[in-house]
Scaffold this motif. Structure first.
Motif, PDB file in Angstrom:
ATOM      1  N   TRP A 138      -3.991 -13.745   9.482  1.00 56.59           N
ATOM      2  CA  TRP A 138      -4.494 -14.360  10.824  1.00 56.59           C
ATOM      3  C   TRP A 138      -5.607 -14.022  10.921  1.00 56.59           C
ATOM      4  N   VAL A 139      -7.022 -14.798  11.118  1.00 59.76           N
ATOM      5  CA  VAL A 139      -8.245 -14.169  11.281  1.00 59.76           C
ATOM      6  C   VAL A 139      -8.662 -14.307  12.767  1.00 59.76           C
ATOM      7  N   ASN A 140      -7.808 -15.282  13.322  1.00 55.41           N
ATOM      8  CA  ASN A 140      -8.110 -15.407  14.879  1.00 55.41           C
ATOM      9  C   ASN A 140      -6.826 -16.108  15.463  1.00 55.41           C
ATOM     10  N   ARG A 141      -6.849 -15.863  16.744  1.00 58.13           N
ATOM     11  CA  ARG A 141      -5.911 -16.588  17.410  1.00 58.13           C
ATOM     12  C   ARG A 141      -5.947 -16.846  18.808  1.00 58.13           C
ATOM     13  N   THR A 142      -5.445 -17.744  19.604  1.00 60.70           N
ATOM     14  CA  THR A 142      -5.619 -17.992  20.952  1.00 60.70           C
ATOM     15  C   THR A 142      -4.539 -18.488  21.484  1.00 60.70           C
ATOM     16  N   GLY A 143      -4.131 -18.248  22.467  1.00 61.27           N
ATOM     17  CA  GLY A 143      -3.018 -18.620  23.416  1.00 61.27           C
ATOM     18  C   GLY A 143      -1.525 -17.746  23.118  1.00 61.27           C
ATOM     19  N   ALA A 144      -0.429 -18.416  23.563  1.00 56.77           N
ATOM     20  CA  ALA A 144       0.867 -17.850  23.059  1.00 56.77           C
ATOM     21  C   ALA A 144       1.179 -17.999  22.003  1.00 56.77           C
ATOM     22  N   VAL A 145       0.840 -17.308  20.934  1.00 55.39           N
ATOM     23  CA  VAL A 145       1.343 -17.416  19.651  1.00 55.39           C
ATOM     24  C   VAL A 145       1.567 -15.974  18.742  1.00 55.39           C
ATOM     25  N   GLY A 146       2.382 -15.651  18.106  1.00 53.78           N
ATOM     26  CA  GLY A 146       2.623 -14.420  17.617  1.00 53.78           C
ATOM     27  C   GLY A 146       3.363 -14.387  15.989  1.00 53.78           C
ATOM     28  N   PRO A 147       3.121 -13.386  15.358  1.00 57.23           N
ATOM     29  CA  PRO A 147       3.708 -13.591  14.110  1.00 57.23           C
ATOM     30  C   PRO A 147       5.476 -13.364  14.032  1.00 57.23           C
ATOM     31  N   LEU A 148       5.862 -13.972  12.927  1.00 57.04           N
ATOM     32  CA  LEU A 148       7.387 -13.533  12.741  1.00 57.04           C
ATOM     33  C   LEU A 148       7.610 -12.252  12.476  1.00 57.04           C
ATOM     34  N   GLY A 149       8.826 -11.536  12.805  1.00 56.91           N
ATOM     35  CA  GLY A 149       9.103 -10.178  12.636  1.00 56.91           C
ATOM     36  C   GLY A 149       8.605  -9.088  12.991  1.00 56.91           C
ATOM     37  N   THR A 150       8.848  -7.738  12.637  1.00 54.60           N
ATOM     38  CA  THR A 150       8.434  -6.716  13.297  1.00 54.60           C
ATOM     39  C   THR A 150       7.368  -6.001  12.765  1.00 54.60           C
ATOM     40  N   SER A 151       6.750  -5.294  13.875  1.00 54.26           N
ATOM     41  CA  SER A 151       5.465  -4.550  13.527  1.00 54.26           C
ATOM     42  C   SER A 151       5.677  -3.369  12.427  1.00 54.26           C
ATOM     43  N   GLN A 152       4.818  -3.505  11.536  1.00 60.27           N
ATOM     44  CA  GLN A 152       4.964  -2.386  10.459  1.00 60.27           C
ATOM     45  C   GLN A 152       3.706  -1.474  10.443  1.00 60.27           C
ATOM     46  N   GLY A 153       2.961  -1.628  11.737  1.00 62.54           N
ATOM     47  CA  GLY A 153       1.984  -0.681  11.984  1.00 62.54           C
ATOM     48  C   GLY A 153       0.663  -1.571  11.583  1.00 62.54           C
ATOM     49  N   THR A 154      -0.695  -0.707  11.529  1.00 61.81           N
ATOM     50  CA  THR A 154      -1.799  -1.167  11.249  1.00 61.81           C
ATOM     51  C   THR A 154      -2.475  -0.510   9.848  1.00 61.81           C
ATOM     52  N   VAL A 155      -3.244  -1.511   8.942  1.00 64.04           N
ATOM     53  CA  VAL A 155      -3.762  -1.011   8.031  1.00 64.04           C
ATOM     54  C   VAL A 155      -5.139  -1.674   7.642  1.00 64.04           C
ATOM     55  N   THR A 156      -6.126  -1.184   7.163  1.00 65.49           N
ATOM     56  CA  THR A 156      -7.259  -1.649   6.751  1.00 65.49           C
ATOM     57  C   THR A 156      -7.358  -2.109   5.361  1.00 65.49           C
ATOM     58  N   LEU A 157      -7.444  -3.071   4.906  1.00 64.34           N
ATOM     59  CA  LEU A 157      -7.597  -3.807   3.862  1.00 64.34           C
ATOM     60  C   LEU A 157      -8.324  -5.037   3.499  1.00 64.34           C
ATOM     61  N   GLY A 158      -9.008  -5.281   2.383  1.00 64.51           N
ATOM     62  CA  GLY A 158      -9.694  -6.413   2.011  1.00 64.51           C
ATOM     63  C   GLY A 158     -10.778  -6.647   3.006  1.00 64.51           C
ATOM     64  N   GLY A 159     -11.237  -5.508   3.488  1.00 66.16           N
ATOM     65  CA  GLY A 159     -12.529  -5.875   4.495  1.00 66.16           C
ATOM     66  C   GLY A 159     -12.052  -6.020   5.702  1.00 66.16           C
ATOM     67  N   HIS A 160     -11.057  -5.945   6.424  1.00 63.71           N
ATOM     68  CA  HIS A 160     -10.384  -6.111   7.861  1.00 63.71           C
ATOM     69  C   HIS A 160      -9.536  -5.210   7.968  1.00 63.71           C
ATOM     70  N   THR A 161      -9.173  -4.965   9.559  1.00 58.99           N
ATOM     71  CA  THR A 161      -8.028  -4.240   9.917  1.00 58.99           C
ATOM     72  C   THR A 161      -7.134  -5.142  10.403  1.00 58.99           C
ATOM     73  N   TRP A 162      -5.944  -4.823  10.275  1.00 56.65           N
ATOM     74  CA  TRP A 162      -4.629  -5.896  10.509  1.00 56.65           C
ATOM     75  C   TRP A 162      -3.434  -4.957  11.186  1.00 56.65           C
ATOM     76  N   THR A 163      -2.773  -5.797  11.925  1.00 55.76           N
ATOM     77  CA  THR A 163      -1.552  -5.220  12.404  1.00 55.76           C
ATOM     78  C   THR A 163      -0.598  -6.183  11.392  1.00 55.76           C
TER      79      THR A 163
END
Length: 237
Positions: A138-163
């Motif tokens: 997900w490179v951007n999001r707006t409004g009441a949306v969220g990913p499936l599953g449980t959080s595994q923490g934050t990582v910096t990969l591929g030139g971006h930082t992701w949850t």
């Protein structure tokens, strides 16, 4: 949760047949006439190596039309009601068909113009050839949306930082990488993300990556909103 494309038979069983009207004009298309457009639920075409889908797969959807000047320059006008649940995932797909270990590179650049209202995410949807595993970026999001599953923490990969989120939709495992801040343009080095899942986390083995999709997972766009892909490139070797 990711969006269905025509090749995902399990999702077809979940998505009821929709009577999508084709009376909405393509007011969002550029001033110069697009080379292709469709308001059909499953409208699709192939342009310069990319396959485009209108892809209205969710229940309770409204009207949606897609236009394209090329496989890398295209857009969507969508008017979906402000209700829960994903309505569509209009997208462009590039076929890869290489195993992770046989890839020496897999990168993509994106540049989009997206609305400030509605509920949606702009995302890559990456699949193995057997559709056992789904990787969403997900490179951007707006409004009441969220990913499936449980959080595994934050990582910096591929030139971006992701949850990172890990879960299952009942048909396949889903790994969602949600960018920690919204972006409308950039380059993603996808291969290190796949190797991190495979080698660091051990969540899958040497999968063959079937295709890389990029599009807009739309939950609501009441009144009609425009989503435009100004440029998209997916490259592999």
């Amino acid at each position: 949760m990711a969006a269905r494309t025509p090749s995902r038979l399990t999702r077809l069983a979940l998505a009821p047949a929709l009577a999508i009207g084709a009376t909405v004009g393509l007011a969002s298309a550029p001033a110069s006439a697009a080379v292709w457009s469709s308001c059909d639920q499953w409208g699709t075409t192939t342009l310069n190596g990319y396959t485009l889908y209108n892809n209205i797969w969710g229940s309770g959807a409204g009207s949606q039309c897609v236009w394209a000047n090329s496989g890398t320059n295209w857009g969507v006008w969508a008017d979906h009601p402000n209700t829960g649940g994903i309505k569509s995932y209009p997208d462009a797909k590039k076929v890869i068909n290489k195993s992770i270990t046989s890839l020496s590179s897999l990168t993509s650049s994106y540049n989009v113009t997206v609305p400030s209202s509605g509920a949606y995410n702009t995302s890559y949807d990456i699949w193995d050839t057997d559709y056992d595993y789904e990787i969403m970026l997900w490179v951007n999001r707006t409004g009441a949306v969220g990913p499936l599953g449980t959080s595994q923490g934050t990582v910096t990969l591929g030139g971006h930082t992701w949850t990172v989120h890990k879960g299952s939709n009942g048909a396949n495992e889903v790994f969602s990488f949600v960018r920690t801040s919204n972006s409308t343009s950039g380059t993603v080095d996808v291969l290190p993300i796949l190797k991190w899942i495979k080698d660091t986390k051990g969540w899958f083995g040497n999968e063959t990556i079937g295709d890389v999709q990029f599009g807009y997972e739309i939950t609501s766009s009441s009144g009609g909103l425009n989503f435009q892909t100004n440029n998209l490139t997916v490259s592999s070797s």
